[in-house]
Scaffold this motif. Structure first.
Motif, mmCIF file in Angstrom:
data_model
loop_
_atom_site.group_PDB
_atom_site.id
_atom_site.type_symbol
_atom_site.label_atom_id
_atom_site.label_comp_id
_atom_site.label_asym_id
_atom_site.label_seq_id
_atom_site.Cartn_x
_atom_site.Cartn_y
_atom_site.Cartn_z
ATOM 1 N N VAL A 183 9.661 7.531 -5.607
ATOM 2 C CA VAL A 183 9.498 6.439 -4.643
ATOM 3 C C VAL A 183 10.658 6.575 -3.669
ATOM 4 O O VAL A 183 11.802 6.232 -3.999
ATOM 5 C CB VAL A 183 9.501 5.053 -5.329
ATOM 6 N N PRO A 184 10.382 7.111 -2.477
ATOM 7 C CA PRO A 184 11.453 7.297 -1.500
ATOM 8 C C PRO A 184 12.166 5.973 -1.185
ATOM 9 O O PRO A 184 11.548 4.900 -1.214
ATOM 10 C CB PRO A 184 10.724 7.840 -0.273
ATOM 11 N N GLN A 185 13.427 6.077 -0.877
ATOM 12 C CA GLN A 185 14.254 4.895 -0.626
ATOM 13 C C GLN A 185 13.666 4.000 0.462
ATOM 14 O O GLN A 185 13.679 2.780 0.338
ATOM 15 C CB GLN A 185 15.690 5.315 -0.261
ATOM 16 N N HIS A 186 13.146 4.590 1.541
ATOM 17 C CA HIS A 186 12.611 3.762 2.623
ATOM 18 C C HIS A 186 11.383 2.963 2.170
ATOM 19 O O HIS A 186 11.180 1.839 2.623
ATOM 20 C CB HIS A 186 12.310 4.605 3.874
ATOM 21 N N ILE A 187 10.588 3.506 1.267
ATOM 22 C CA ILE A 187 9.425 2.773 0.751
ATOM 23 C C ILE A 187 9.901 1.642 -0.161
ATOM 24 O O ILE A 187 9.396 0.519 -0.087
ATOM 25 C CB ILE A 187 8.446 3.721 0.040
ATOM 26 N N TYR A 188 10.894 1.937 -0.988
ATOM 27 C CA TYR A 188 11.473 0.902 -1.847
ATOM 28 C C TYR A 188 12.037 -0.243 -0.994
ATOM 29 O O TYR A 188 11.750 -1.415 -1.238
ATOM 30 C CB TYR A 188 12.572 1.495 -2.735
ATOM 31 N N ALA B 224 5.642 -6.228 -10.618
ATOM 32 C CA ALA B 224 4.214 -6.570 -10.746
ATOM 33 C C ALA B 224 3.356 -5.514 -10.054
ATOM 34 O O ALA B 224 2.297 -5.126 -10.577
ATOM 35 C CB ALA B 224 3.944 -7.960 -10.174
ATOM 36 N N ILE B 225 3.793 -5.023 -8.890
ATOM 37 C CA ILE B 225 3.045 -3.961 -8.204
ATOM 38 C C ILE B 225 3.074 -2.687 -9.035
ATOM 39 O O ILE B 225 2.049 -2.018 -9.198
ATOM 40 C CB ILE B 225 3.596 -3.726 -6.782
ATOM 41 N N VAL B 226 4.233 -2.347 -9.585
ATOM 42 C CA VAL B 226 4.329 -1.167 -10.446
ATOM 43 C C VAL B 226 3.355 -1.292 -11.614
ATOM 44 O O VAL B 226 2.620 -0.344 -11.936
ATOM 45 C CB VAL B 226 5.776 -0.960 -10.953
ATOM 46 N N LEU C 220 0.829 -1.209 0.000
ATOM 47 C CA LEU C 220 0.000 0.000 0.000
ATOM 48 C C LEU C 220 0.868 1.267 0.000
ATOM 49 O O LEU C 220 0.543 2.240 -0.690
ATOM 50 C CB LEU C 220 -0.968 -0.015 1.184
ATOM 51 N N ALA C 221 1.955 1.247 0.744
ATOM 52 C CA ALA C 221 2.865 2.412 0.742
ATOM 53 C C ALA C 221 3.466 2.610 -0.646
ATOM 54 O O ALA C 221 3.541 3.742 -1.146
ATOM 55 C CB ALA C 221 3.960 2.229 1.792
ATOM 56 N N LEU C 222 3.881 1.520 -1.275
ATOM 57 C CA LEU C 222 4.433 1.614 -2.621
ATOM 58 C C LEU C 222 3.365 2.098 -3.598
ATOM 59 O O LEU C 222 3.629 2.956 -4.446
ATOM 60 C CB LEU C 222 5.008 0.264 -3.060
ATOM 61 N N THR C 223 2.151 1.589 -3.464
ATOM 62 C CA THR C 223 1.048 2.026 -4.316
ATOM 63 C C THR C 223 0.850 3.529 -4.210
ATOM 64 O O THR C 223 0.766 4.232 -5.226
ATOM 65 C CB THR C 223 -0.258 1.293 -3.933
ATOM 66 N N GLU C 224 0.793 4.035 -2.996
ATOM 67 C CA GLU C 224 0.590 5.470 -2.798
ATOM 68 C C GLU C 224 1.733 6.279 -3.404
ATOM 69 O O GLU C 224 1.498 7.309 -4.041
ATOM 70 C CB GLU C 224 0.434 5.784 -1.315
ATOM 71 N N ALA C 225 2.961 5.827 -3.222
ATOM 72 C CA ALA C 225 4.108 6.548 -3.785
ATOM 73 C C ALA C 225 4.039 6.556 -5.307
ATOM 74 O O ALA C 225 4.322 7.579 -5.945
ATOM 75 C CB ALA C 225 5.408 5.909 -3.311
ATOM 76 N N LEU C 226 3.651 5.435 -5.895
ATOM 77 C CA LEU C 226 3.560 5.359 -7.355
ATOM 78 C C LEU C 226 2.441 6.232 -7.905
ATOM 79 O O LEU C 226 2.605 6.889 -8.933
ATOM 80 C CB LEU C 226 3.368 3.902 -7.790
ATOM 81 N N VAL C 227 1.299 6.256 -7.227
ATOM 82 C CA VAL C 227 0.192 7.100 -7.677
ATOM 83 C C VAL C 227 0.586 8.567 -7.597
ATOM 84 O O VAL C 227 0.263 9.355 -8.481
ATOM 85 C CB VAL C 227 -1.096 6.825 -6.864
#
Length: 154
Positions: A103-108, A122-124, A89-96
């Motif tokens: 995409v901040p390093q900590h989210i990656y 796949a998430i991307v 979900l954090a990655l999703t929000e960063a990508l949107v």
């Protein structure tokens, strides 16, 4: 509300392209319920009522609880989500919101704790797919129930 146009018939080639993208993303190995969480959260951020309605219904059909569905917008404050779901979900929000901060390093790094490189991509791709659907739905005036028989006869 009134549907501006039926995108399904306005440009069959475009519709088929999105269907192929969706079919391809489904085959990339994400767990179906996780894929729905990604679609719902991206659609919420993008403001796509049609897609939020569709994908929350799909998640319900998979047996998801109303509580978890209702808490998706506030997943950070809700203990009902696993660490793996939180990372997605954090990655999703960063990508949107990619224009805000990438995409901040900590989210990656958090995403990579739970997802290998293929799953990360796949998430991307999942976010890309739902973002395309959101833009079609919003720009053509789609709303929950717009293709129901009653809505099309009004």
């Amino acid at each position: 509300m009134q549907l501006r146009m039926n995108y399904r018939t306005a440009n069959q080639a475009a519709f088929q392209t999105l269907l192929k993208l969706e079919d391809s993303v489904k085959k990339l190995g994400l767990e179906p319920a996780l894929y729905e969480l990604i679609k719902i959260r991206a659609s919420q951020i993008n403001g796509c009522a049609f897609c939020v309605d569709m994908h929350t219904a799909d998640l319900r059909k998979m047996g998801e609880s109303e509580r978890r569905i209702n808490l998706i917008p506030v997943w950070r404050e809700a203990p009902q989500f696993t660490e793996k779901e939180r990372a997605a979900l954090a990655l999703t929000e960063a990508l949107v919101r990619i224009a805000d901060a990438g995409v901040p390093q900590h989210i990656y790094e958090e995403a990579r704790r739970y997802f290998n490189e293929g799953e990360y991509i796949a998430i991307v791709m999942a976010v890309n797919a739902i973002g395309s659907w959101n833009r079609v739905a919003i720009s053509t005036g789609m709303f929950p129930g717009c293709f129901d028989k009653q809505a099309t006869q009004a």
